[in-house]
Design a protein around this motif. Structure first.
Motif, short mmCIF file in Angstrom:
data_model
loop_
_atom_site.label_atom_id
_atom_site.label_comp_id
_atom_site.label_asym_id
_atom_site.label_seq_id
_atom_site.Cartn_x
_atom_site.Cartn_y
_atom_site.Cartn_z
N MET A 111 2.48 -4.68 -5.09
CA MET A 111 1.13 -5.24 -5.06
C MET A 111 1.11 -6.61 -5.72
SD MET A 111 -1.92 -5.84 -6.83
CE MET A 111 -2.17 -4.71 -8.20
N PHE A 112 1.79 -6.76 -6.84
CA PHE A 112 1.85 -8.06 -7.51
C PHE A 112 2.53 -9.09 -6.61
CE2 PHE A 112 1.97 -5.90 -11.97
CZ PHE A 112 0.63 -5.58 -11.83
N ALA A 113 3.57 -8.65 -5.90
CA ALA A 113 4.27 -9.58 -5.00
C ALA A 113 3.33 -10.10 -3.92
CB ALA A 113 5.47 -8.88 -4.36
N GLY A 114 2.46 -9.21 -3.42
CA GLY A 114 1.50 -9.63 -2.41
C GLY A 114 0.43 -10.56 -2.94
N GLN A 115 0.22 -10.52 -4.27
CA GLN A 115 -0.78 -11.35 -4.92
C GLN A 115 -0.11 -12.47 -5.74
OE1 GLN A 115 -4.19 -10.90 -4.54
NE2 GLN A 115 -3.58 -9.42 -2.99
N ARG A 116 1.09 -12.84 -5.37
CA ARG A 116 1.89 -13.77 -6.18
C ARG A 116 1.16 -15.07 -6.47
NH1 ARG A 116 7.81 -15.04 -4.15
NH2 ARG A 116 7.90 -12.82 -4.61
N LYS A 157 0.86 -1.19 0.00
CA LYS A 157 0.00 0.00 0.00
C LYS A 157 0.89 1.24 0.00
CE LYS A 157 -3.59 -2.50 2.53
NZ LYS A 157 -4.38 -2.60 3.78
N TYR A 158 1.07 1.82 -1.19
CA TYR A 158 2.00 2.93 -1.36
C TYR A 158 1.66 4.13 -0.47
CZ TYR A 158 3.36 0.40 -5.57
OH TYR A 158 3.80 -0.56 -6.44
N GLU A 159 0.37 4.32 -0.19
CA GLU A 159 -0.05 5.49 0.60
C GLU A 159 0.47 5.44 2.03
OE1 GLU A 159 -3.40 2.42 0.81
OE2 GLU A 159 -2.02 3.22 -0.70
N ARG A 160 0.91 4.26 2.48
CA ARG A 160 1.43 4.14 3.85
C ARG A 160 2.90 4.55 3.96
NH1 ARG A 160 0.81 -1.46 6.43
NH2 ARG A 160 1.54 -0.23 8.19
N LEU A 204 1.96 -7.04 -17.95
CA LEU A 204 1.17 -6.72 -16.76
C LEU A 204 1.93 -5.72 -15.89
CD1 LEU A 204 -1.45 -7.45 -15.16
CD2 LEU A 204 -0.06 -9.15 -13.93
N VAL A 205 1.37 -4.51 -15.76
CA VAL A 205 2.03 -3.45 -14.99
C VAL A 205 1.04 -2.81 -14.02
CG1 VAL A 205 3.65 -2.93 -16.86
CG2 VAL A 205 1.50 -1.64 -16.69
N ASN A 206 1.60 -2.16 -13.00
CA ASN A 206 0.78 -1.42 -12.04
C ASN A 206 1.00 0.07 -12.29
OD1 ASN A 206 -0.52 -0.21 -9.89
ND2 ASN A 206 0.45 -1.47 -8.32
N PRO A 207 0.00 0.79 -12.82
CA PRO A 207 0.17 2.22 -13.11
C PRO A 207 0.39 3.07 -11.86
CG PRO A 207 -2.14 1.58 -13.34
CD PRO A 207 -1.36 0.31 -13.15
N SER A 208 0.08 2.51 -10.68
CA SER A 208 0.32 3.23 -9.43
C SER A 208 1.81 3.28 -9.08
CB SER A 208 -0.46 2.58 -8.29
OG SER A 208 -1.84 2.62 -8.53
N ASN A 209 2.60 2.54 -9.84
CA ASN A 209 4.04 2.50 -9.63
C ASN A 209 4.74 2.97 -10.91
OD1 ASN A 209 6.62 1.96 -8.73
ND2 ASN A 209 6.37 -0.25 -8.61
N PRO A 210 4.54 4.25 -11.28
CA PRO A 210 5.02 4.73 -12.59
C PRO A 210 6.53 4.71 -12.75
CG PRO A 210 4.32 6.57 -11.21
CD PRO A 210 3.89 5.31 -10.50
N ASP A 211 7.27 4.76 -11.65
CA ASP A 211 8.73 4.76 -11.76
C ASP A 211 9.26 3.45 -12.35
OD1 ASP A 211 8.99 7.31 -10.59
OD2 ASP A 211 8.67 6.44 -8.62
N VAL A 264 -1.35 -4.23 -20.10
CA VAL A 264 -2.48 -4.49 -19.21
C VAL A 264 -2.17 -3.84 -17.86
CG1 VAL A 264 -3.93 -6.25 -18.14
CG2 VAL A 264 -2.91 -6.66 -20.39
N LYS A 265 -2.95 -2.82 -17.52
CA LYS A 265 -2.68 -2.05 -16.30
C LYS A 265 -3.64 -2.47 -15.18
CE LYS A 265 -0.95 1.97 -18.83
NZ LYS A 265 -1.07 3.44 -19.07
N VAL A 266 -3.05 -2.85 -14.04
CA VAL A 266 -3.84 -3.28 -12.89
C VAL A 266 -3.27 -2.63 -11.63
CG1 VAL A 266 -4.62 -5.22 -11.49
CG2 VAL A 266 -4.37 -5.49 -13.96
N SER A 267 -4.09 -1.89 -10.92
CA SER A 267 -3.63 -1.23 -9.69
C SER A 267 -4.32 -1.76 -8.44
CB SER A 267 -3.84 0.29 -9.79
OG SER A 267 -5.20 0.58 -10.05
N GLU A 268 -5.31 -2.67 -8.63
CA GLU A 268 -6.03 -3.23 -7.50
C GLU A 268 -6.12 -4.75 -7.65
OE1 GLU A 268 -9.84 -1.39 -7.21
OE2 GLU A 268 -9.03 0.65 -7.36
N PRO A 269 -5.95 -5.50 -6.57
CA PRO A 269 -5.98 -6.97 -6.65
C PRO A 269 -7.25 -7.52 -7.26
CG PRO A 269 -5.11 -6.28 -4.53
CD PRO A 269 -5.61 -5.03 -5.20
N ASP A 270 -8.41 -6.89 -6.99
CA ASP A 270 -9.67 -7.45 -7.50
C ASP A 270 -9.85 -7.24 -9.01
OD1 ASP A 270 -10.16 -4.75 -7.55
OD2 ASP A 270 -11.90 -4.80 -6.21
N LYS A 271 -8.89 -6.56 -9.64
CA LYS A 271 -8.95 -6.36 -11.09
C LYS A 271 -8.09 -7.39 -11.84
CE LYS A 271 -11.34 -2.51 -10.65
NZ LYS A 271 -12.78 -2.41 -11.05
#
Length: 330
Positions: A231-236, A77-80, A171-178, A201-208
């Motif tokens: 996030m992907f690591a947590g959903q491995r 959770k990047y916001e933390r 498969l990428v997470n757009p919330s991690n643009p770096d 394919v952009k996924v920023s939430e596990p349920d997607k």
């Protein structure tokens, strides 16, 4: 006058001796290392953390004896991250070890004085962590893993095991643009040279995730590349299950995905990177400044193949490709 001065000199000497003895009797403050990571606490994470500790032990730093380690994990959770970085700053740790790009950026925003050692797959110059690799400047230095730059090599490997490859999903997470943005750019260049269409394919939430793999199947992707992301690591396990269900040949950025069922990976030796990070921490604890320690890039890469997974999804890996593997999982 001379006789009167003697007691004063003697008194001063005695006071100085008392002060020296008192200072010697005071326990020395044990240095603290703050560890900040975006990634969730998983068996793989624990392995890397232990590798970091092992690197410290090899340099004479033993947790609980002559050094303390404060761990902060954002659980994907990047916001933390800002709050966790602020906690380490309030603890006034001697150095912060940031295990990924997002953690490093959060630490940099939290302090300009506490030294920060990072281990990132992205480009630390592009992301603004350092001024240059040779002369980092400021209070950060560490290791750069060349994650996006290796995208072309990963795509080439997919093409070798799937000669008829015409379309690959990224498969990428757009919330991690770096990580996501440069990886997309590098992969697009490689895809054009290999005459392969790229489906981002952009996924920023596990349920997607389930819907993302349905889109890959619908668009007739022949293979998938999974980009490194907390996030992907947590959903491995969930991602590995979706890959298996779709029967798509897949390649991963981190070697740790392969023993659990991933087909193959091509990446820097992450355990080696974490062990090497201890070298930077050691230098800083002994007085070195981050600005004087050049950022290091990896020289050792690992190609790992899971033969059991290949058999399950009906993929035959050419002998010449297997011959280049550093490790085969049967």
């Amino acid at each position: 006058m001379k006789k009167a001065a003697a007691p004063s000199i003697l008194c001063a000497v005695m006071l100085l001796a008392i002060a020296v003895i008192a200072e010697a009797q005071q326990p020395k403050k044990v240095p603290q290392i703050g560890v900040l990571r975006s990634i969730p606490l998983t068996p793989g994470t624990k392995t890397y953390s232990e590798t970091f500790r092992q690197g410290l032990r090899e340099l004479g730093w033993v947790e609980g004896q002559n050094v303390m380690i404060e761990h902060r994990y954002a659980e994907g959770k990047y916001e933390r991250l800002p709050d966790l970085a602020a906690e380490l700053v309030r603890l006034n740790v001697n150095v912060i070890f940031a295990g990924d790009s997002s953690a490093a950026l959060a630490a940099k925003r939290a302090t300009s004085t506490i030294p920060i050692v990072f281990n990132t797959l992205g480009d630390p110059v592009r992301t603004g962590l350092v001024t240059s690799l040779a002369r980092p400047g400021g209070n950060l230095t560490g290791l750069a893993g060349l994650g996006p730059e290796l995208s072309g090599k990963r795509l080439e490997l997919l093409k070798e095991i799937v000669p008829a490859l015409t379309r690959v999903a990224l498969l990428v997470n757009p919330s991690n643009p770096d990580i996501a943005d440069p990886t997309i750019q590098e992969t697009e260049v490689a895809a054009r040279s290999l005459a392969v269409q790229l489906q981002v394919v952009k996924v920023s939430e596990p349920d997607k995730l389930k819907g993302a793999f349905s889109a890959m199947t619908r668009e007739r992707a022949n293979a998938v590349m999974v980009v490194s992301d907390p996030m992907f690591a947590g959903q491995r396990q969930r991602i590995l299950g979706l890959v298996e269900k779709s029967r798509l040949p897949a390649i991963y950025v981190e070697t740790s995905w392969v023993p659990g069922g991933g087909l193959m990976s091509y990446a820097p030796s992450l355990p080696g990177q974490f062990r090497r990070a201890a070298y930077y921490v050691d230098k800083i604890l002994k007085g070195a400044k981050p600005a004087d320690l050049p950022v290091e890039q990896p020289t050792k890469f690992e190609f790992v193949v899971n033969l059991k997974t290949a058999k399950q999804i009906g993929v035959t890996i050419p002998p010449e490709v297997l011959a280049r593997a550093n490790r085969l999982i049967k």
